[in-house]
Design a protein around this motif. Sequence first.
Motif, PDB file in Angstrom:
ATOM      1  N   LEU A 136       6.996 -10.300  -4.766  1.00  0.00           N
ATOM      2  CA  LEU A 136       7.002  -9.576  -6.047  1.00  0.00           C
ATOM      3  C   LEU A 136       6.576 -10.520  -7.180  1.00  0.00           C
ATOM      4  CD1 LEU A 136       7.703  -7.034  -7.733  1.00  0.00           C
ATOM      5  CD2 LEU A 136      10.019  -7.969  -7.980  1.00  0.00           C
ATOM      6  N   GLU A 137       7.120 -11.718  -7.174  1.00  0.00           N
ATOM      7  CA  GLU A 137       6.786 -12.670  -8.237  1.00  0.00           C
ATOM      8  C   GLU A 137       5.286 -12.962  -8.267  1.00  0.00           C
ATOM      9  OE1 GLU A 137       8.807 -16.441  -7.897  1.00  0.00           O
ATOM     10  OE2 GLU A 137       8.636 -16.793 -10.050  1.00  0.00           O
ATOM     11  N   ARG A 138       4.685 -13.130  -7.089  1.00  0.00           N
ATOM     12  CA  ARG A 138       3.230 -13.373  -7.045  1.00  0.00           C
ATOM     13  C   ARG A 138       2.451 -12.169  -7.572  1.00  0.00           C
ATOM     14  NH1 ARG A 138       0.375 -14.736  -2.115  1.00  0.00           N
ATOM     15  NH2 ARG A 138      -0.639 -16.496  -3.095  1.00  0.00           N
ATOM     16  N   LEU A 139       2.898 -10.975  -7.176  1.00  0.00           N
ATOM     17  CA  LEU A 139       2.185  -9.767  -7.631  1.00  0.00           C
ATOM     18  C   LEU A 139       2.287  -9.616  -9.146  1.00  0.00           C
ATOM     19  CD1 LEU A 139       3.254  -7.497  -4.674  1.00  0.00           C
ATOM     20  CD2 LEU A 139       0.877  -7.933  -5.349  1.00  0.00           C
ATOM     21  N   VAL A 140       3.419 -10.054  -9.708  1.00  0.00           N
ATOM     22  CA  VAL A 140       3.589 -10.002 -11.163  1.00  0.00           C
ATOM     23  C   VAL A 140       2.668 -11.026 -11.830  1.00  0.00           C
ATOM     24  CG1 VAL A 140       5.222 -10.540 -13.013  1.00  0.00           C
ATOM     25  CG2 VAL A 140       5.928  -9.033 -11.131  1.00  0.00           C
ATOM     26  N   TYR A 141       2.775 -12.287 -11.395  1.00  0.00           N
ATOM     27  CA  TYR A 141       2.007 -13.350 -12.064  1.00  0.00           C
ATOM     28  C   TYR A 141       0.503 -13.215 -11.843  1.00  0.00           C
ATOM     29  CZ  TYR A 141       5.816 -16.236 -13.845  1.00  0.00           C
ATOM     30  OH  TYR A 141       6.870 -16.712 -14.573  1.00  0.00           O
ATOM     31  N   GLU A 158       4.556  -3.354   2.530  1.00  0.00           N
ATOM     32  CA  GLU A 158       4.123  -3.376   1.123  1.00  0.00           C
ATOM     33  C   GLU A 158       5.299  -3.078   0.190  1.00  0.00           C
ATOM     34  OE1 GLU A 158       0.562  -1.057   0.457  1.00  0.00           O
ATOM     35  OE2 GLU A 158      -0.439  -1.983   2.171  1.00  0.00           O
ATOM     36  N   LEU A 159       5.197  -3.588  -1.035  1.00  0.00           N
ATOM     37  CA  LEU A 159       6.286  -3.379  -1.999  1.00  0.00           C
ATOM     38  C   LEU A 159       6.135  -2.019  -2.672  1.00  0.00           C
ATOM     39  CD1 LEU A 159       6.607  -6.816  -3.853  1.00  0.00           C
ATOM     40  CD2 LEU A 159       8.034  -5.916  -2.038  1.00  0.00           C
ATOM     41  N   ILE A 160       7.221  -1.297  -2.779  1.00  0.00           N
ATOM     42  CA  ILE A 160       7.224  -0.017  -3.493  1.00  0.00           C
ATOM     43  C   ILE A 160       8.167  -0.177  -4.682  1.00  0.00           C
ATOM     44  CG2 ILE A 160       7.628   2.468  -3.341  1.00  0.00           C
ATOM     45  CD1 ILE A 160       7.216   2.260  -0.303  1.00  0.00           C
ATOM     46  N   ILE A 161       7.591  -0.117  -5.885  1.00  0.00           N
ATOM     47  CA  ILE A 161       8.382  -0.346  -7.109  1.00  0.00           C
ATOM     48  C   ILE A 161       8.316   0.894  -8.003  1.00  0.00           C
ATOM     49  CG2 ILE A 161       7.941  -2.841  -7.012  1.00  0.00           C
ATOM     50  CD1 ILE A 161       5.973  -2.450  -9.398  1.00  0.00           C
ATOM     51  N   VAL A 174       2.810   1.416  -5.233  1.00  0.00           N
ATOM     52  CA  VAL A 174       2.835   0.673  -3.970  1.00  0.00           C
ATOM     53  C   VAL A 174       1.874  -0.497  -4.102  1.00  0.00           C
ATOM     54  CG1 VAL A 174       2.562   0.811  -1.479  1.00  0.00           C
ATOM     55  CG2 VAL A 174       3.246   2.860  -2.771  1.00  0.00           C
ATOM     56  N   LEU A 175       2.402  -1.703  -3.852  1.00  0.00           N
ATOM     57  CA  LEU A 175       1.612  -2.929  -4.073  1.00  0.00           C
ATOM     58  C   LEU A 175       1.381  -3.672  -2.762  1.00  0.00           C
ATOM     59  CD1 LEU A 175       3.509  -4.191  -7.266  1.00  0.00           C
ATOM     60  CD2 LEU A 175       1.211  -3.173  -7.200  1.00  0.00           C
ATOM     61  N   ASN A 176       0.110  -3.918  -2.457  1.00  0.00           N
ATOM     62  CA  ASN A 176      -0.243  -4.708  -1.277  1.00  0.00           C
ATOM     63  C   ASN A 176      -0.639  -6.124  -1.732  1.00  0.00           C
ATOM     64  OD1 ASN A 176      -3.219  -5.033  -1.745  1.00  0.00           O
ATOM     65  ND2 ASN A 176      -3.135  -2.801  -1.704  1.00  0.00           N
ATOM     66  N   SER A 177      -0.857  -6.991  -0.768  1.00  0.00           N
ATOM     67  CA  SER A 177      -1.204  -8.368  -1.135  1.00  0.00           C
ATOM     68  C   SER A 177      -2.633  -8.695  -0.727  1.00  0.00           C
ATOM     69  CB  SER A 177      -0.222  -9.343  -0.481  1.00  0.00           C
ATOM     70  OG  SER A 177       1.070  -9.102  -0.968  1.00  0.00           O
ATOM     71  N   SER A 178      -3.516  -7.676  -0.738  1.00  0.00           N
ATOM     72  CA  SER A 178      -4.864  -7.884  -0.193  1.00  0.00           C
ATOM     73  C   SER A 178      -5.647  -8.960  -0.935  1.00  0.00           C
ATOM     74  CB  SER A 178      -5.644  -6.573  -0.181  1.00  0.00           C
ATOM     75  OG  SER A 178      -5.764  -6.090  -1.500  1.00  0.00           O
TER      76      SER A 178
END
Length: 425
Positions: free
Chosen positions: A402-407, A58-61, A384-388
């Motif tokens: 990251l780009e998908r989670l943003v858009y 998962e992404l941690i930003i 923390v961002l998941n792609s569920s």
Amino acid sequence: MSREIFALKGTICYSTSPTELSITEGGYVVCENGHCAGVFPELPDRYRQIPCTDFGDELIIPGLTDLHIHAPQYTFRASGMDLELLDWLNTITFPQEARYEDTEFARAAYTIFAEDLKKGPNTRACIFGTLHVPATEILMELLNQTGLKTMVGKVNMDRNGSPVLQETSAQASADATLSWLEDTLTKFENVKPILTPRFIPSCSDELMEKLSALQQKYHLPVQSHLSENLGEIAWVQELCPDTHFYGEAYSRFGLFGGDCPTIMAHCVHSSDEEIALMKKQGVYIAHCPQSNINLSSGIAPVRRYLDEGLHVGLGSDVAGGTCSSILRAMADAIQVSKLYWRLIDSSMKPLTLEEAFYMGTEGGGSFFGKAGSFKEGYEFDAVVLNSSTIPTPLKLSPKDRLERLVYLSDDRNISAKYTAGRKIL
Ligand code: GUN
Ligand code: FE
């Protein structure tokens, strides 16, 4: 402040400059006493014993900062969106804000606002209340409980309001502000007051002078609106015939950067002189792309602001904007910058994902000091961002994810959130 030490493991992603991202897959970010101790590809020996939460890939930003949002407008967001600024204020916003004289209504509305803010990806925000002191103190109390770090303003407006939403005189507005400051300056761990003259059409010279005195006495930051709409700018010129540009109507009272940390929302139609003064004085620009679309205000020249080295962060401007997520504001900022490039000025290249990410993290976060980054010594704000909600069989790179989670910004993708070292979600 949290006295704990712990690590998070995942794909660590943060800005190393306004144009560059650092991405560490399978990396560790360490929090020590509420501050970031660094990002490591392998956990150093000295940290072997500390608790570590493994978030897989998962992404941690870093936490996101909303530099401009109106808490009382959250109730009616995404309605009444067919008007331009001044008509929208008079017909929709002012009557709605008048309801906050009723503290029961305020508590009900602000409870929803605070809970939703807690669930989203933002860890910090600069927030407008209404002109009402009791309601604004309720808002501060509720926000303090969320653990988010916020600055909240009791709004000042002593002219051009409506019969139900205007203070009776400059003196009454200043007196109410002083009593609110005395109540709240040191009361809350997580919430601080910020002076909030609504905008120049709402504030007489006499009121601005009194706010300037309060600013100097208490060294307060200031937030307001600037050059959002062409009709508004023409009106300010009529109200302040001695000024050469809108920003001067704040700067002549010492409320425009320099020793007075200042956020100005929008800056869609700022003149060269206004831009030069914002740069000289270190004024923060809150770029609010969604609001600028909804209220047909125009597109702020953010490429220019970034290239000239001005401070720029992102704002939702709910309820000019409809969505409080700064992930969404990043995507909106990129999208409107493409229209600016294509339709207005082909020398102004669209924003990159890196630039939008920077504005939403460290760009705006730095108004709070060292916030919005995983560089060593920064306050530990992390999301923390998941792609569920966006599964795919494709093998995507971290930057593509990251780009998908943003858009596709969706609060359901948040696995955990920390502010100043404290777990919020
Ligand atoms: N200018 C003065 N007040 C407001 C407000 O509430 N929203 C926006 N977008 N602009 C303003
Ligand atoms: Fe606003």
